[in-house]
Scaffold this motif. Structure first.
Motif, short mmCIF file in Angstrom:
data_model
loop_
_atom_site.label_atom_id
_atom_site.label_comp_id
_atom_site.label_asym_id
_atom_site.label_seq_id
_atom_site.Cartn_x
_atom_site.Cartn_y
_atom_site.Cartn_z
N ARG A 75 0.84 -1.20 0.00
CA ARG A 75 0.00 0.00 0.00
C ARG A 75 0.89 1.26 0.00
N GLY A 77 0.40 5.04 0.74
CA GLY A 77 -0.60 5.92 1.35
C GLY A 77 -1.84 5.10 1.66
N SER A 78 -2.99 5.57 1.21
CA SER A 78 -4.26 4.87 1.44
C SER A 78 -4.65 3.97 0.28
N GLU A 79 -3.85 3.98 -0.81
CA GLU A 79 -4.21 3.20 -1.98
C GLU A 79 -3.33 1.96 -2.10
N ARG A 80 -3.92 0.99 -2.75
CA ARG A 80 -3.25 -0.30 -2.89
C ARG A 80 -2.52 -0.36 -4.22
N HIS A 105 4.05 9.89 0.62
CA HIS A 105 3.21 8.81 1.11
C HIS A 105 4.07 7.74 1.78
#
Length: 771
Positions: A75, A77-80, A105
């Motif tokens: 991951r 940051g908040s994204e995969r 990130h």
């Protein structure tokens, strides 16, 4: 069959070994990410370095050997991340999504057991930044009522490359034609007067089509928050031969001086729609009648009052910029065209514009008068508000007024402007070079000032004189400073003359009596020759016969006499009597006749009188003035008193007589030798106690001889002039009694026996003959 069993055995053994060796596999550890950054909107393949223990996969029902499974999750940051691949125990690969927002990130790796390793701020997404909008397609022609081919609008970065937006952006598109309609490409035929499209993060543009039923050149405008708007021209019509030029975009409100305004000139066919331009082009000439106006094709071009250029190809519309720096109610712009193919002139067009002043940038402060400025005398000024191009602006409101350098008595402090202009009277109080400054109280940078003005003193309103430090000495000059001042205390520039007088001082004892003509101030010596206990000097403008209104006076002060220069001895009135005291007044004076205060020891003398016949000869402790009792023992017809002390002298101006005193006795004159038979001469003179002859005596005297008998005559005749002479005096009864060296002759006043005197007579038998 045995082979498969053997394979299962090997797999089981391998599994047993793995499980025994890796019963507790290591926690993943992320150490580095490469590359460390990428541009926003771009997917990036990443290499993750560190320590990563994989899972072993064994299919007991299959003859396939055991495998290392990739069961890691990455991951950012908040994204995969996607496309994660296990390369070795030291490296993983993953692809960062293009939708990652700009910024730094954290990168986190998680294994199948949920154990994770995070590297803070390991990956940065850089936003190239959206700087502008662009129409990707150039100007297009369209048939009335038909859709154009696709028109693309894109966001671009500073280098001109497409720039995906990092945040949602609303894109708006509109036409200046009331009949113009838009539709987003791929979303049906729904037409809108104004098209609004929201670009999602990662998108960089939109495709649309345009349709219009009205022939002509129509401007498409696109805008987006915080980005400069853009425009694109579309020609709609049948595009016939050119017949006219027209201003098709003219501002309806007045222009602002100094600010360019957009205009549009179209080349039109006979239908009023866009014309088809010949290959050789249309020569277009544009002019303005304003001497301060100028036309330009773009903001970077210089402005000119006249432009000549050629339109070719599809350039049937010419966007222009017009700028005028002079405000005017009406400015004319003209456009004319020439067909370079047919050599025919196109129908020209003229429009008028109004130009209003720009924002107030400064104030102009002008003095209306030309003469000298004087403190306290109002001066007229005109205040005007101007823009950057010296046009009068309609400023209405309060403007602060002041001076530079400051003048504490300056007025007024502010003035009200109406429609950009005001007149005011200003007064100054300080003599200096000064500028009148006007300032907007709400905008300190909007100000104005006059050129330096020279402020002179105002009319004189009062006189000021320096104090006199007393006491002063008679005859010694002291300095007096006189100033003619205006009401603010400035030295006036008006020529004046002042008359001087001193209270209680005799006329002529003050000099000078006029200051002479002076301007502003004068210092001059003043001298008083009369000693007074208190006086003050009065100064009056003008003359004695024509005094002015300005006057002043010094404080009171004393004038002391100077050093003794001489003595004044008053005359003795009438004749005095010898031996009788009489009073004489003596005064010690300075050069100017003032009675001095010096202490003296006087030596006194009388003319023609010996010192032993005069008293007193000395007078000690004399100061200023004294009445001295004098006695003269010598009778004489004329004498005068004189005084000396050091170098100072004095004597009576006139003489006086000293008369003898009363008769005290008689003074006889007898021969030195007489005989009994002689007739001899006896002279008697009446004298006072100091042997002064008393000529006024007219009595008689008795004569007697002691110790013998009488003599003849025994009584004298009356005295004349105090003297009597007996020519034949004889002695009786003296014969036979000689010699007698002192035969006493007794002389007695017949009227007063107290007045007697005796004289020895030398009586001899014979006397020598007199020669």
């Amino acid at each position: 069959m045995r082979f498969r069993t053997g394979m299962h055995f090997l797999a089981l053994a391998l599994l047993t070994w793995v499980l025994s060796c890796g019963a507790q596999p290591d926690t993943p550890r992320l150490q580095a990410v490469s590359p460390e950054s990428t541009a926003f909107g771009t997917p990036e393949r990443l290499l993750l370095s560190g320590s990563f223990a994989p899972d072993v996969a064994v299919d007991l029902g299959s003859e396939a050997p055991p495998s290392l499974e990739n069961r890691f999750e990455v991951r950012i940051g908040s994204e995969r991340a996607y496309a994660v691949r296990f390369r070795s125990r030291d490296a993983l690969e993953a692809t960062a999504p293009a939708t990652l927002p700009p910024g730094r990130h954290d990168v986190t790796v998680t294994d199948a057991q949920g154990r994770a390793s995070t590297l803070s701020g390991a990956f940065e997404v850089i936003d190239r930044g959206v700087h502008r909008l662009v129409f990707v397609t150039s100007m297009r022609a369209a048939r009335p009522g038909e859709w154009t081919e696709p028109i693309r609008i894109e966001l671009r970065d500073l280098s001109g490359q497409p720039a995906p937006t990092a945040t949602p952006r609303v894109l708006r598109v509109i036409s200046d034609s009331e009949s113009g309609r838009f539709a987003r490409l791929g979303q049906g035929e729904e037409a809108q007067r104004e098209l609004e499209v929201t670009l999602a993060p990662g998108e960089s543009g939109v495709d649309l089509r345009y349709r219009d039923t009205t022939p002509g050149y129509h401007t498409l405008e696109s805008s987006c928050h915080e980005l400069p708007p853009i425009a694109q021209t579309v020609a709609v019509g049948r595009l016939g031969p050119p017949t006219a030029v027209r201003f098709t975009r003219v501002p309806t409100s007045p222009l602002v001086a100094g600010e360019p305004v957009a205009l549009t000139v179209d080349v039109l066919d006979s239908s009023g729609g866009p014309a088809s331009l010949p290959a050789t082009g249309i020569q277009l000439t544009l002019r303005t009648n304003s001497p301060a106006g100028g036309l330009a094709v773009s903001e970077s071009d210089p402005s000119h009052p006249a432009l000549t250029l050629v339109l070719q190809g599809s350039q049937g519309r010419l966007p222009l910029l017009y700028k005028d720096t002079r405000s005017a109610a009406e400015v004319w712009l003209s456009a004319s065209g020439f067909n370079r193919d047919t050599y025919g002139a196109l129908s020209p067009h003229t429009v008028s514009l109004a130009v209003r002043p720009g924002a107030t940038q400064r104030f102009e402060v002008l003095r209306t008068g030309t003469g000298p400025l004087q403190a306290g005398v109002p001066e007229r000024f005109i205040l005007t508000s101007l823009d950057a191009w010296n046009n009068r602006t309609p400023y209405t409101g309060t403007v602060r007024l002041d001076t530079s350098p400051p003048d504490p008595g300056f007025s007024p402090g502010d003035v009200e402007l109406e429609v950009g202009m005001a007149a005011f009277n200003a007064e100054f109080s300080r003599v200096q070079r000064v500028s009148v400054v006007a300032e907007d109280p709400h905008a300190a940078n909007v100000r104005g000032a006059t050129p330096e003005l020279t402020i002179q003193a105002g009319p004189p309103t009062h006189l000021a004189v320096s104090p006199v430090v007393g006491p002063q000495l008679a005859g010694e000059a002291f300095l007096l400073t006189l100033e003619a001042l205006d009401r603010f205390g400035n030295r006036a520039d008006t020529p004046l003359s002042v008359t001087l007088s001193a209270s209680g001082v005799p006329e002529g004892a003050l000099s000078p009596t006029t200051s002479g003509t002076f301007t502003g101030a004068i210092t001059f010596p003043v001298m008083l020759t009369a000693a007074v206990e208190e006086t003050r000097i009065n100064l009056v403008e003008g003359t004695v016969s024509e005094p002015g209104a300005l006057r002043t006076t010094t404080g009171g002060f004393a004038v002391l006499p100077g050093a003794t220069q001489r003595f004044v001895v008053e005359d003795t009135p009438g004749a005095q009597t010898a031996g009788v005291p009489f009073r004489v007044r003596i005064r010690a004076v300075d050069t100017y006749g003032n009675t001095t205060r010096d202490v003296h020891e006087l030596e006194l003398d009388a003319q023609g009188v010996h010192a032993h016949q005069f008293s007193p000869a000395r007078y000690t402790g004399f100061q200023g003035q004294a009445d001295v009792e004098l006695t003269v023992l010598l009778a004489l017809s004329s004498t005068r008193l004189s005084v000396v002390s050091g170098n100072a002298k004095g004597q009576q101006p006139g003489t006086f007589a000293v008369n003898p005193g009363a008769v005290a006795r008689f003074q006889p004159q007898v021969p030195p030798c007489i005989t009994a038979s002689d007739r001899w001469k006896l002279t008697l003179q009446a004298v006072d106690n100091w042997n002064n002859a008393v000529t006024s005596y007219v009595g008689t005297a008795r004569l007697a001889l002691s110790p013998f008998g009488p003599l003849s005559p025994s009584t004298t005749p009356p005295f004349t002039g105090g003297t009597v002479t007996l020519p034949n005096v004889t002695l009786n009864d003296v014969a036979g009694r000689e010699p007698q060296s002192c035969l006493e002759l007794i002389i007695t006043d017949s009227a007063d026996a107290r007045k007697t005197v005796s004289q020895c007579l030398n009586l001899q038998l014979s006397c020598p003959k007199r020669q």
